[in-house]
Design a protein around this motif. Structure first.
Motif, PDB file in Angstrom:
ATOM      1  N   LEU A  38     -16.029   1.765  -3.067  1.00  0.00           N
ATOM      2  CA  LEU A  38     -16.503   1.966  -1.700  1.00  0.00           C
ATOM      3  C   LEU A  38     -17.814   1.221  -1.481  1.00  0.00           C
ATOM      4  CD1 LEU A  38     -15.872   5.812  -1.342  1.00  0.00           C
ATOM      5  CD2 LEU A  38     -14.654   3.992  -0.105  1.00  0.00           C
ATOM      6  N   THR A  39     -17.931   0.573  -0.335  1.00  0.00           N
ATOM      7  CA  THR A  39     -19.181  -0.088   0.026  1.00  0.00           C
ATOM      8  C   THR A  39     -20.233   0.930   0.436  1.00  0.00           C
ATOM      9  OG1 THR A  39     -17.887  -1.968   0.808  1.00  0.00           O
ATOM     10  CG2 THR A  39     -20.195  -1.865   1.484  1.00  0.00           C
ATOM     11  N   PHE A 197      -5.079 -11.225  -3.637  1.00  0.00           N
ATOM     12  CA  PHE A 197      -5.599  -9.979  -3.083  1.00  0.00           C
ATOM     13  C   PHE A 197      -7.115  -9.989  -3.211  1.00  0.00           C
ATOM     14  CE2 PHE A 197      -6.142  -5.210  -3.475  1.00  0.00           C
ATOM     15  CZ  PHE A 197      -5.900  -4.963  -2.131  1.00  0.00           C
ATOM     16  N   VAL A 198      -7.804  -9.758  -2.091  1.00  0.00           N
ATOM     17  CA  VAL A 198      -9.257  -9.912  -2.049  1.00  0.00           C
ATOM     18  C   VAL A 198      -9.902  -8.634  -1.504  1.00  0.00           C
ATOM     19  CG1 VAL A 198      -9.127 -12.424  -1.809  1.00  0.00           C
ATOM     20  CG2 VAL A 198      -9.174 -10.986   0.248  1.00  0.00           C
ATOM     21  N   PRO A 199     -11.197  -8.423  -1.780  1.00  0.00           N
ATOM     22  CA  PRO A 199     -11.849  -7.171  -1.382  1.00  0.00           C
ATOM     23  C   PRO A 199     -12.002  -7.014   0.120  1.00  0.00           C
ATOM     24  CG  PRO A 199     -13.068  -8.270  -3.142  1.00  0.00           C
ATOM     25  CD  PRO A 199     -12.058  -9.250  -2.645  1.00  0.00           C
ATOM     26  N   ALA A 200     -12.185  -5.759   0.523  1.00  0.00           N
ATOM     27  CA  ALA A 200     -12.500  -5.395   1.900  1.00  0.00           C
ATOM     28  C   ALA A 200     -13.456  -4.213   1.871  1.00  0.00           C
ATOM     29  CB  ALA A 200     -11.235  -5.039   2.678  1.00  0.00           C
ATOM     30  N   HIS A 201     -14.146  -4.001   2.970  1.00  0.00           N
ATOM     31  CA  HIS A 201     -15.055  -2.869   3.118  1.00  0.00           C
ATOM     32  C   HIS A 201     -14.295  -1.753   3.837  1.00  0.00           C
ATOM     33  CE1 HIS A 201     -18.578  -5.298   1.957  1.00  0.00           C
ATOM     34  NE2 HIS A 201     -17.950  -6.286   2.586  1.00  0.00           N
ATOM     35  N   HIS A 202     -13.579  -0.949   3.063  1.00  0.00           N
ATOM     36  CA  HIS A 202     -12.753   0.077   3.694  1.00  0.00           C
ATOM     37  C   HIS A 202     -12.547   1.234   2.711  1.00  0.00           C
ATOM     38  CE1 HIS A 202     -10.618   1.029   7.314  1.00  0.00           C
ATOM     39  NE2 HIS A 202      -9.502   1.328   6.660  1.00  0.00           N
ATOM     40  N   TRP A 203     -11.397   1.924   2.802  1.00  0.00           N
ATOM     41  CA  TRP A 203     -11.089   3.058   1.935  1.00  0.00           C
ATOM     42  C   TRP A 203      -9.603   3.343   2.070  1.00  0.00           C
ATOM     43  CZ3 TRP A 203     -10.532   8.465   3.893  1.00  0.00           C
ATOM     44  CH2 TRP A 203     -10.411   8.504   5.286  1.00  0.00           C
ATOM     45  N   SER A 204      -9.115   4.365   1.383  1.00  0.00           N
ATOM     46  CA  SER A 204      -7.695   4.697   1.486  1.00  0.00           C
ATOM     47  C   SER A 204      -7.511   6.213   1.483  1.00  0.00           C
ATOM     48  CB  SER A 204      -6.904   4.077   0.323  1.00  0.00           C
ATOM     49  OG  SER A 204      -7.256   4.686  -0.911  1.00  0.00           O
ATOM     50  N   LYS A 205      -6.487   6.640   2.175  1.00  0.00           N
ATOM     51  CA  LYS A 205      -6.090   8.061   2.210  1.00  0.00           C
ATOM     52  C   LYS A 205      -4.818   8.170   3.017  1.00  0.00           C
ATOM     53  CE  LYS A 205      -7.701  12.700   3.520  1.00  0.00           C
ATOM     54  NZ  LYS A 205      -7.586  13.293   2.177  1.00  0.00           N
ATOM     55  N   ARG A 206      -3.871   8.955   2.508  1.00  0.00           N
ATOM     56  CA  ARG A 206      -2.627   9.171   3.234  1.00  0.00           C
ATOM     57  C   ARG A 206      -2.273  10.655   3.318  1.00  0.00           C
ATOM     58  NH1 ARG A 206       0.944   5.533   5.153  1.00  0.00           N
ATOM     59  NH2 ARG A 206       3.064   6.256   5.498  1.00  0.00           N
TER      60      ARG A 206
END
Length: 338
Positions: A38-39, A197-206
């Protein structure tokens, strides 16, 4: 873990279609959580309390009057050959990318509704039955507006799917047989096209208990002639864009999100606003930019047409050629000149 969490230039072999043994080999062992990627920290109780007091998830009623003006101009997909790159915006983060002779879908969402959000305000720009054979799908992360189970059920189960680390099991449980999951800076090849596949400033949840259990990121697609398309997925603004530009020079087109940014104090860390998206295009060194992630689902509080107005102004403010801003209507297409 070293910065980036992966090995630059890693090449991943595709599993053979119909091979149960190959299915097992594609499910890699990953950490129990990717929270260290996480950023910024996810919102805590204090932030949720503030949001309950003053937050808004939808535009005010006065702003909804602009809904009929949202750009929607569906048309036929461009005719392409193996050396032509073309993109068609189906809406939100869903693109039909024609590259290296392949047809690739990004974050395909053809459903009218997604969980927890009103129905889409513009129809899908490309009818499903108008698609050519889908050669590959790339997924940026597992949020419902990017990973849509009803849409994916329409695909043959031997369709190659490229997903972030920790997400392959979701697909193999649904009997997809050609799934490759990648860490940041890893890549795979299919039909002469490189998928990184490259980084992003985000997160995940489902679900209720899977926060940051799978990774998130964007994709750089490179054909045999070196033509490059960068699909950023869902992301806030930050340092990763410069790193992506350094590792993948000569990006011809950046597909960047410009919507779902208000209230800013709540969404700044995970969603670019239009001005930040333009900065991101400059950071990655993209020759052209195509905005996305707006005008499809009402996910946040900004007026519905504001992202388009602001991204046009921001592009002009940095002195970039107007022709290089591909602000497509839903259903619109553009072709890269070689």
């Amino acid at each position: 873990m070293p910065e980036g969490g992966g090995v630059r230039g890693t090449r991943t072999a595709w599993p053979d279609a119909g091979s149960a043994r190959a299915d097992t080999r594609t499910v890699r062992l990953w950490p129990k959580t990717f929270a260290d990627r996480l950023t910024a920290p996810l919102p805590g109780l204090r932030a949720f309390a503030r949001f309950a007091r003053e937050g808004a998830l939808r535009p005010p009623p006065s702003a909804l009057a602009d809904l009929p003006r949202l750009p929607y101009e569906p048309g036929p997909l461009p005719r392409v050959d193996s050396r032509t790159v073309a993109v068609t915006w189906a809406g939100h983060a869903s693109w039909v990318v024609r590259v290296g002779g392949l047809t690739v879908l990004t974050d395909p969402v053809w459903s009218r509704r997604i969980l927890g959000t009103p129905a889409r305000v513009t129809p899908v720009g490309v009818p499903w039955n108008a698609l050519p054979r889908v050669d590959a799908v790339v997924v940026s992360h597992n949020h419902y507006d990017h990973l849509d189970a009803p849409t994916l059920r329409r695909l043959p189960r031997d369709t190659p799917v490229l997903v972030p680390a920790g997400l392959a099991r979701w697909f193999t449980r649904r009997r997809f047989t050609r799934v490759v999951e990648l860490d940041w800076w890893e890549g795979a090849e299919l039909g002469g096209v490189r998928f990184d596949f490259v980084p992003a400033h985000h997160w995940s949840k489902r679900g209720l208990r899977d926060t940051c259990r799978s990774l998130w990121g964007g994709w750089v697609l490179t054909d045999g002639d070196g033509q490059r398309v960068y699909f950023a997925g869902d992301t806030g603004y930050g340092h990763w864009f410069e790193r992506i530009g350094e590792r993948y020079p000569g990006i011809d087109l950046a597909l960047l999100p410009i919507g779902a940014y208000e209230p800013r104090w709540w969404l700044r860390d995970v969603h670019c606003d239009p001005e930040e998206a333009v900065r991101a295009a400059l950071d990655v060194g993209a020759r052209r930019m195509a905005p996305m992630h707006w005008g499809t689902f009402l996910l946040s509080a900004e007026p519905v047409l504001e992202p388009l107005t602001r991204v046009r102004d921001a592009w002009a403010a940095v002195g970039r050629d107007r022709e290089d801003l591909w602000d497509l209507p839903v259903g619109g297409s553009r072709v890269l000149s070689g």
